[in-house]
Design an enzyme around this catalytic site. Structure first.
Site, PDB file in Angstrom:
ATOM      1  N   ASP A   7       0.860  -1.180   0.000  1.00 14.54           N
ATOM      2  CA  ASP A   7       0.000   0.000   0.000  1.00 14.54           C
ATOM      3  C   ASP A   7       0.900   1.234   0.000  1.00 14.54           C
ATOM      4  O   ASP A   7       2.078   1.165   0.412  1.00 14.54           O
ATOM      5  CB  ASP A   7      -0.913   0.013   1.237  1.00 14.54           C
ATOM      6  CG  ASP A   7      -1.908   1.167   1.198  1.00 14.54           C
ATOM      7  OD1 ASP A   7      -2.731   1.199   0.268  1.00 14.54           O
ATOM      8  OD2 ASP A   7      -1.852   2.040   2.079  1.00 14.54           O
ATOM      9  N   GLU A   9       1.037   5.748   0.529  1.00 12.13           N
ATOM     10  CA  GLU A   9       0.430   7.030   0.896  1.00 12.13           C
ATOM     11  C   GLU A   9       1.095   8.102   0.046  1.00 12.13           C
ATOM     12  O   GLU A   9       2.286   7.991  -0.287  1.00 12.13           O
ATOM     13  CB  GLU A   9       0.599   7.328   2.386  1.00 12.13           C
ATOM     14  CG  GLU A   9      -0.056   6.318   3.322  1.00 12.13           C
ATOM     15  CD  GLU A   9      -1.559   6.189   3.149  1.00 12.13           C
ATOM     16  OE1 GLU A   9      -2.181   7.162   2.646  1.00 12.13           O
ATOM     17  OE2 GLU A   9      -2.109   5.141   3.505  1.00 12.13           O
ATOM     18  N   GLU A  52      -5.610  18.381   2.855  1.00 13.21           N
ATOM     19  CA  GLU A  52      -6.559  17.269   2.740  1.00 13.21           C
ATOM     20  C   GLU A  52      -5.840  15.920   2.726  1.00 13.21           C
ATOM     21  O   GLU A  52      -6.359  14.920   3.249  1.00 13.21           O
ATOM     22  CB  GLU A  52      -7.431  17.415   1.489  1.00 13.21           C
ATOM     23  CG  GLU A  52      -6.698  17.566   0.178  1.00 13.21           C
ATOM     24  CD  GLU A  52      -6.383  19.017  -0.177  1.00 13.21           C
ATOM     25  OE1 GLU A  52      -6.232  19.290  -1.393  1.00 13.21           O
ATOM     26  OE2 GLU A  52      -6.284  19.862   0.741  1.00 13.21           O
ATOM     27  N   HIS A 150      -4.985   6.395   7.838  1.00 15.25           N
ATOM     28  CA  HIS A 150      -4.357   5.531   6.851  1.00 15.25           C
ATOM     29  C   HIS A 150      -2.857   5.448   7.136  1.00 15.25           C
ATOM     30  O   HIS A 150      -2.222   6.442   7.477  1.00 15.25           O
ATOM     31  CB  HIS A 150      -4.569   6.094   5.439  1.00 15.25           C
ATOM     32  CG  HIS A 150      -5.980   5.976   4.955  1.00 15.25           C
ATOM     33  ND1 HIS A 150      -6.293   5.555   3.689  1.00 15.25           N
ATOM     34  CD2 HIS A 150      -7.163   6.219   5.571  1.00 15.25           C
ATOM     35  CE1 HIS A 150      -7.608   5.543   3.539  1.00 15.25           C
ATOM     36  NE2 HIS A 150      -8.160   5.951   4.676  1.00 15.25           N
ATOM     37  N   ASP A 155      -2.117  -0.684   6.548  1.00 13.45           N
ATOM     38  CA  ASP A 155      -3.120  -1.042   5.550  1.00 13.45           C
ATOM     39  C   ASP A 155      -2.692  -2.275   4.746  1.00 13.45           C
ATOM     40  O   ASP A 155      -3.527  -3.096   4.362  1.00 13.45           O
ATOM     41  CB  ASP A 155      -3.376   0.134   4.616  1.00 13.45           C
ATOM     42  CG  ASP A 155      -4.188   1.236   5.293  1.00 13.45           C
ATOM     43  OD1 ASP A 155      -4.527   1.069   6.473  1.00 13.45           O
ATOM     44  OD2 ASP A 155      -4.467   2.258   4.646  1.00 13.45           O
TER      45      ASP A 155
END
Length: 232
Positions: A7, A9, A52, A150, A155
Protein backbone atom coordinates in the site's frame (compact mmCIF):
# COMPACT_ATOMS: atom_id res chain seq x y z
CA UNK A 1 4.14 -18.90 -4.46
CA UNK A 2 5.63 -15.62 -3.25
CA UNK A 3 3.43 -12.50 -3.37
CA UNK A 4 3.87 -8.97 -2.07
CA UNK A 5 0.87 -7.15 -0.59
CA UNK A 6 1.53 -3.42 -0.55
CA UNK A 7 0.00 0.00 0.00
CA UNK A 8 1.12 3.59 -0.54
CA UNK A 9 0.43 7.03 0.90
CA UNK A 10 0.80 10.10 -1.30
CA UNK A 11 0.49 13.87 -1.41
CA UNK A 12 -2.62 13.62 -3.58
CA UNK A 13 -4.47 11.64 -6.22
CA UNK A 14 -2.58 12.17 -9.48
CA UNK A 15 1.17 11.72 -10.05
CA UNK A 16 0.82 13.44 -13.45
CA UNK A 17 -0.08 16.68 -11.68
CA UNK A 18 3.01 16.57 -9.45
CA UNK A 19 1.74 14.47 -6.56
CA UNK A 20 4.39 12.24 -4.99
CA UNK A 21 4.75 9.05 -2.99
CA UNK A 22 5.45 9.63 0.73
CA UNK A 23 5.14 6.13 2.25
CA UNK A 24 5.15 2.54 1.12
CA UNK A 25 4.48 -0.61 3.12
CA UNK A 26 4.93 -4.17 1.87
CA UNK A 27 4.07 -7.55 3.40
CA UNK A 28 5.64 -10.72 2.02
CA UNK A 29 3.39 -13.77 1.67
CA UNK A 30 4.31 -17.28 0.56
CA UNK A 31 1.41 -19.54 -0.35
CA UNK A 32 -0.90 -16.86 1.07
CA UNK A 33 0.76 -16.97 4.50
CA UNK A 34 2.61 -13.86 5.81
CA UNK A 35 6.26 -14.72 6.39
CA UNK A 36 6.92 -11.86 8.81
CA UNK A 37 9.15 -10.09 6.27
CA UNK A 38 8.05 -6.52 5.58
CA UNK A 39 9.38 -3.45 3.80
CA UNK A 40 8.40 -0.02 5.09
CA UNK A 41 9.76 3.41 4.29
CA UNK A 42 8.76 7.09 4.42
CA UNK A 43 9.95 9.44 1.66
CA UNK A 44 10.65 13.14 1.41
CA UNK A 45 8.35 14.24 -1.45
CA UNK A 46 10.36 17.42 -2.11
CA UNK A 47 7.15 19.45 -2.21
CA UNK A 48 4.39 20.67 0.08
CA UNK A 49 1.75 18.46 1.71
CA UNK A 50 -1.84 19.50 0.96
CA UNK A 51 -3.99 19.73 4.09
CA UNK A 52 -6.56 17.27 2.74
CA UNK A 53 -3.87 14.62 2.18
CA UNK A 54 -2.34 15.17 5.63
CA UNK A 55 -5.79 14.74 7.14
CA UNK A 56 -5.97 11.25 5.62
CA UNK A 57 -2.58 9.86 6.65
CA UNK A 58 -1.26 12.34 9.21
CA UNK A 59 2.14 12.78 7.52
CA UNK A 60 3.34 16.36 7.62
CA UNK A 61 6.18 17.93 5.68
CA UNK A 62 7.90 18.62 9.01
CA UNK A 63 7.90 14.86 9.69
CA UNK A 64 8.96 13.91 6.16
CA UNK A 65 11.63 16.59 5.65
CA UNK A 66 14.49 14.44 7.00
CA UNK A 67 13.34 11.21 5.34
CA UNK A 68 15.19 9.76 2.32
CA UNK A 69 14.12 10.54 -1.22
CA UNK A 70 12.55 7.68 -3.15
CA UNK A 71 15.56 7.49 -5.49
CA UNK A 72 17.81 6.68 -2.53
CA UNK A 73 15.67 3.69 -1.51
CA UNK A 74 14.54 2.47 -4.92
CA UNK A 75 17.22 -0.29 -5.22
CA UNK A 76 16.37 -1.88 -1.87
CA UNK A 77 12.64 -1.59 -2.59
CA UNK A 78 13.04 -3.34 -5.94
CA UNK A 79 15.22 -5.97 -4.31
CA UNK A 80 12.49 -6.68 -1.75
CA UNK A 81 9.64 -7.06 -4.24
CA UNK A 82 11.75 -9.09 -6.67
CA UNK A 83 9.63 -10.55 -9.47
CA UNK A 84 6.64 -11.45 -7.27
CA UNK A 85 3.04 -10.52 -8.09
CA UNK A 86 2.04 -7.29 -6.34
CA UNK A 87 -1.30 -7.19 -4.53
CA UNK A 88 -2.94 -3.85 -3.76
CA UNK A 89 -6.41 -2.41 -3.10
CA UNK A 90 -7.37 -0.33 -6.13
CA UNK A 91 -4.00 -1.39 -7.48
CA UNK A 92 -3.99 0.95 -10.47
CA UNK A 93 -3.60 3.91 -8.09
CA UNK A 94 -0.63 2.43 -6.24
CA UNK A 95 1.03 1.20 -9.44
CA UNK A 96 0.64 4.66 -10.95
CA UNK A 97 2.53 6.34 -8.12
CA UNK A 98 5.14 3.58 -7.78
CA UNK A 99 5.95 3.58 -11.49
CA UNK A 100 5.99 7.37 -11.65
CA UNK A 101 8.66 7.42 -8.94
CA UNK A 102 10.67 4.69 -10.69
CA UNK A 103 10.55 6.53 -14.00
CA UNK A 104 11.65 9.74 -12.29
CA UNK A 105 14.70 7.77 -11.11
CA UNK A 106 15.40 6.58 -14.65
CA UNK A 107 14.35 3.03 -13.75
CA UNK A 108 12.03 0.64 -15.56
CA UNK A 109 8.42 0.68 -14.35
CA UNK A 110 6.95 -2.49 -12.86
CA UNK A 111 4.85 -4.37 -15.39
CA UNK A 112 1.13 -4.15 -14.75
CA UNK A 113 0.93 -7.82 -15.63
CA UNK A 114 2.15 -8.39 -12.08
CA UNK A 115 -0.75 -6.39 -10.64
CA UNK A 116 -3.38 -8.13 -8.49
CA UNK A 117 -6.26 -5.79 -7.62
CA UNK A 118 -8.29 -6.80 -4.57
CA UNK A 119 -11.01 -4.29 -5.48
CA UNK A 120 -11.59 -6.18 -8.74
CA UNK A 121 -11.66 -9.50 -6.86
CA UNK A 122 -14.11 -8.13 -4.29
CA UNK A 123 -16.34 -6.65 -7.01
CA UNK A 124 -16.69 -10.08 -8.63
CA UNK A 125 -17.48 -11.73 -5.29
CA UNK A 126 -19.77 -9.00 -3.94
CA UNK A 127 -21.34 -7.04 -6.82
CA UNK A 128 -23.03 -3.88 -5.64
CA UNK A 129 -21.41 -3.96 -2.19
CA UNK A 130 -19.13 -1.31 -0.69
CA UNK A 131 -15.57 -2.10 -1.68
CA UNK A 132 -13.46 0.15 0.56
CA UNK A 133 -10.84 -1.54 2.73
CA UNK A 134 -12.83 -0.57 5.85
CA UNK A 135 -16.09 -1.99 4.48
CA UNK A 136 -14.53 -5.26 3.39
CA UNK A 137 -12.67 -5.71 6.67
CA UNK A 138 -16.03 -5.30 8.45
CA UNK A 139 -17.65 -7.83 6.11
CA UNK A 140 -14.97 -10.44 6.87
CA UNK A 141 -14.60 -9.68 10.57
CA UNK A 142 -11.03 -8.36 10.30
CA UNK A 143 -10.11 -6.22 13.32
CA UNK A 144 -9.23 -2.67 12.26
CA UNK A 145 -9.87 -0.97 15.60
CA UNK A 146 -6.25 0.24 15.69
CA UNK A 147 -6.62 2.02 12.34
CA UNK A 148 -7.29 5.65 13.20
CA UNK A 149 -5.60 7.03 10.08
CA UNK A 150 -4.36 5.53 6.85
CA UNK A 151 -0.86 4.07 7.08
CA UNK A 152 0.87 2.14 4.31
CA UNK A 153 2.24 -0.74 6.39
CA UNK A 154 -0.85 -1.03 8.59
CA UNK A 155 -3.12 -1.04 5.55
CA UNK A 156 -0.91 -3.62 3.80
CA UNK A 157 -1.17 -5.88 6.86
CA UNK A 158 -4.99 -5.54 6.88
CA UNK A 159 -5.08 -6.12 3.14
CA UNK A 160 -3.01 -9.30 3.49
CA UNK A 161 -5.72 -10.69 5.79
CA UNK A 162 -8.47 -9.54 3.43
CA UNK A 163 -6.70 -11.05 0.42
CA UNK A 164 -6.67 -14.46 2.10
CA UNK A 165 -10.40 -14.16 2.82
CA UNK A 166 -11.18 -13.10 -0.74
CA UNK A 167 -9.30 -16.15 -2.02
CA UNK A 168 -11.29 -18.59 0.09
CA UNK A 169 -10.40 -17.87 3.69
CA UNK A 170 -8.43 -19.81 6.25
CA UNK A 171 -9.24 -23.15 4.56
CA UNK A 172 -6.54 -22.56 1.97
CA UNK A 173 -4.01 -23.35 4.71
CA UNK A 174 -4.86 -27.01 4.17
CA UNK A 175 -3.39 -26.81 0.67
CA UNK A 176 -0.10 -25.12 1.50
CA UNK A 177 3.11 -26.42 0.04
CA UNK A 178 5.67 -27.96 2.35
CA UNK A 179 8.04 -25.04 1.86
CA UNK A 180 5.63 -22.49 3.36
CA UNK A 181 7.02 -20.41 6.26
CA UNK A 182 6.63 -22.18 9.55
CA UNK A 183 6.31 -25.48 7.71
CA UNK A 184 2.88 -26.24 6.32
CA UNK A 185 3.96 -29.87 6.54
CA UNK A 186 4.22 -29.44 10.30
CA UNK A 187 0.54 -28.54 10.47
CA UNK A 188 -0.33 -31.61 8.40
CA UNK A 189 1.79 -33.93 10.52
CA UNK A 190 0.20 -32.60 13.71
CA UNK A 191 -3.26 -33.25 12.28
CA UNK A 192 -2.30 -36.80 11.38
CA UNK A 193 -0.93 -37.40 14.87
CA UNK A 194 -4.15 -36.22 16.48
CA UNK A 195 -6.33 -38.20 14.10
CA UNK A 196 -4.37 -41.41 14.51
CA UNK A 197 -4.83 -41.33 18.28
CA UNK A 198 -8.64 -41.36 18.06
CA UNK A 199 -10.29 -44.70 18.97
CA UNK A 200 -12.98 -45.50 16.43
CA UNK A 201 -16.07 -47.37 17.65
CA UNK A 202 -17.80 -49.56 15.08
CA UNK A 203 -21.42 -50.58 15.71
CA UNK A 204 -23.06 -53.69 14.32
CA UNK A 205 -25.56 -53.07 11.51
CA UNK A 206 -29.10 -52.62 12.78
CA UNK A 207 -31.89 -54.75 11.19
CA UNK A 208 -34.06 -52.71 8.86
CA UNK A 209 -36.28 -55.25 7.04
CA UNK A 210 -40.05 -55.14 7.73
CA UNK A 211 -41.47 -57.94 9.88
CA UNK A 212 -44.17 -60.35 8.65
CA UNK A 213 -46.75 -58.53 10.74
CA UNK A 214 -45.74 -55.15 9.24
CA UNK A 215 -45.92 -56.55 5.70
CA UNK A 216 -49.43 -57.92 6.38
CA UNK A 217 -50.64 -54.61 7.74
CA UNK A 218 -49.21 -52.82 4.73
CA UNK A 219 -50.98 -55.19 2.31
CA UNK A 220 -54.26 -54.63 4.13
CA UNK A 221 -53.79 -50.89 3.92
CA UNK A 222 -53.02 -50.98 0.22
CA UNK A 223 -56.05 -53.13 -0.51
CA UNK A 224 -58.26 -50.31 0.71
CA UNK A 225 -57.46 -48.12 -2.31
CA UNK A 226 -60.04 -48.08 -5.14
CA UNK A 227 -58.44 -48.10 -8.62
CA UNK A 228 -54.96 -46.93 -7.48
CA UNK A 229 -52.96 -45.07 -10.12
CA UNK A 230 -50.08 -47.55 -9.89
CA UNK A 231 -52.34 -50.36 -11.10
CA UNK A 232 -53.23 -48.68 -14.39
Amino acid sequence: MREIVFDTETTGLDPRSGDRLVEIGCVEMVNRVPTGAVYHCYFNPERDMPAEAEAVHGLSIAFLSDKPKFAEKAPEFLDFIGDAPLVAHNAGFDFGFMNNELEMCGLEPVSRERMVDTVAIARRKHPGAKLSLDALCSRYGIDRSHRTKHGALLDAELLAQLYVELQGGRQIGLELAADAPGGASGVFEETVAVTSSVTRIFRSPRPHAASAEELARHAEFMAGFSEPIWSR
